[in-house]
Design a protein around this motif. Structure first.
Motif, short mmCIF file in Angstrom:
data_model
loop_
_atom_site.label_atom_id
_atom_site.label_comp_id
_atom_site.label_asym_id
_atom_site.label_seq_id
_atom_site.Cartn_x
_atom_site.Cartn_y
_atom_site.Cartn_z
N GLU A 155 0.83 -1.21 0.00
CA GLU A 155 0.00 0.00 0.00
C GLU A 155 0.86 1.26 0.00
O GLU A 155 0.56 2.23 -0.73
N GLU A 208 -3.93 1.03 -9.38
CA GLU A 208 -4.69 0.32 -8.36
C GLU A 208 -4.29 -1.15 -8.38
O GLU A 208 -4.35 -1.80 -9.43
N THR A 254 -5.10 -4.77 -6.66
CA THR A 254 -6.11 -5.47 -5.87
C THR A 254 -5.83 -6.96 -5.87
O THR A 254 -4.96 -7.45 -6.60
N ASP A 255 -6.60 -7.70 -5.06
CA ASP A 255 -6.45 -9.15 -4.95
C ASP A 255 -5.00 -9.54 -4.72
O ASP A 255 -4.46 -10.43 -5.37
N ALA A 314 -0.33 -9.21 -7.52
CA ALA A 314 -1.62 -8.52 -7.47
C ALA A 314 -2.16 -8.24 -8.86
O ALA A 314 -1.42 -8.19 -9.85
N ASN A 329 -4.74 -2.33 -12.56
CA ASN A 329 -5.66 -1.71 -13.53
C ASN A 329 -4.93 -1.21 -14.77
O ASN A 329 -5.51 -0.53 -15.61
#
Length: 328
Positions: free
Chosen positions: A55, A107, A109-110, A129, A132
């Motif tokens: 992050e 971004e 995610t997962d 991950a 996008n």
């Protein structure tokens, strides 16, 4: 080209989490507390801290990309990725001093984390991950650090098709296993992959399986090397020391997934009476000297490869970035 980041790191201190203090200490039979962090086999980090590192990297990356300011994520990258990222931001700022007009936040995610248990430094882990950007691929980021009081930094970034990511060997607690640089139980010791890859690009051979980053890249270079009025030469160099050292994880089938780095030079020389094609503005932003008869471009690349117990090594992904150029 490796940078000395020691002075910068000495100025950066982070509060140690309870887990780190506990794992770095052990009690002797006499009841004295001693530090064994360099000798004990310990998980590189917790899954919560790995998620936090990802992050923090993403936030810093987005700030730097939006402003075209390399200082905003310099503390979150190292090695080959730092070279590629900092040069990209430098070129962007030259051409767009007010910032990136095409900025779209990254971004991720997962996210999945493969965390090896190992002794000594550096400690490191793999984050995998969905992103996008880049299409239907997974973003593979390797984070490293050389001490408990240092922040996690992303050293490698590659984009790989989801089906190409192997299953990793893990213990009963879910911790992964590293593969030593000189390990002889895989097709090529991880420490030799960078050297063997650059040798393959020059001379070919059967060490690497056919693919877009091996046989197809050699074919594309051969086609490009001789054009009317313009000759192109290539020099490839391994990168294996310090923050560019290869890092490898044991796969469930006994092989290894290896991250490694290389440096590449491409020199374009115009024939008498001809000129070198004008490069794009990003190349010009990183070019010193005047382009008259030749242009030499330097690139840094990071690769990820499946190194099996036997058979050809398969390069799964490669990200390359221009780091400098010189006109003559």
């Amino acid at each position: 080209m490796s940078r000395d980041r020691g002075l910068r790191r000495l100025r950066r201190h982070r509060r140690l989490g309870t887990w780190a203090l506990v794992s770095a200490l052990s009690l002797t039979a006499s009841g004295c507390v001693v530090v064994h962090g360099e000798r004990e086999v310990l998980p590189a980090t917790t899954r919560a801290e790995a998620a936090e590192a990802l992050e923090e990297f993403t936030a810093a990356y987005n700030k730097a990309d939006q402003a075209y300011d390399g200082s905003l994520d310099a503390d979150h990258t190292t090695g080959a990725l730092a070279d590629i990222d900092q040069a990209r931001l430098k070129a962007g700022r030259v051409n767009n001093p007010e910032g990136n007009p095409r900025h779209t936040p990254l971004e991720l995610t997962d996210a999945r984390f493969t965390i090896p248990a190992k002794a000594g430094w550096p400690r490191w882990f793999l984050a995998d991950a969905d992103g996008n950007k880049g299409g239907d691929v997974r973003w593979l980021l390797v984070f490293t650090r050389n001490g408990l009081d240092e922040p996690w930094e992303a050293a490698y970034l590659t984009l790989v098709a989801p089906d190409d990511i192997p299953e990793f060997k893990t213990d009963r607690d879910g911790w992964a296993e590293t593969v030593d640089a000189n390990s002889a139980d895989v097709a090529v010791p991880p420490g030799e992959l960078s050297r063997d890859y650059t040798a393959f690009l020059k001379d070919g051979g059967d060490v690497f399986a056919d693919g877009p980053y091996t046989s197809a890249w050699r074919a594309a270079r051969a086609k490009k090397s001789q054009r009317p009025g313009l000759a192109t030469q290539y020099i490839d160099e391994p990168m294996t020391n310090g923050d560019y050292a290869p890092l490898a994880l044991r796969t469930a089938d006994g092989g290894a997934l290896v991250f490694f780095a290389t440096r590449h030079f491409e020199k374009q020389t115009a024939a008498a009476g001809a000129t070198v094609p004008t490069p794009n503005k990003d190349v010009l932003a990183l070019t010193t000297g005047e382009i008259r008869q030749s242009l030499t471009m330097e690139f840094v690349s990071n690769e990820v490869a499946l190194d099996p117990a036997d058979g050809g090594v398969e390069v799964l992904g490669r990200i390359q970035g221009l780091t400098s150029a010189k006109g003559e």
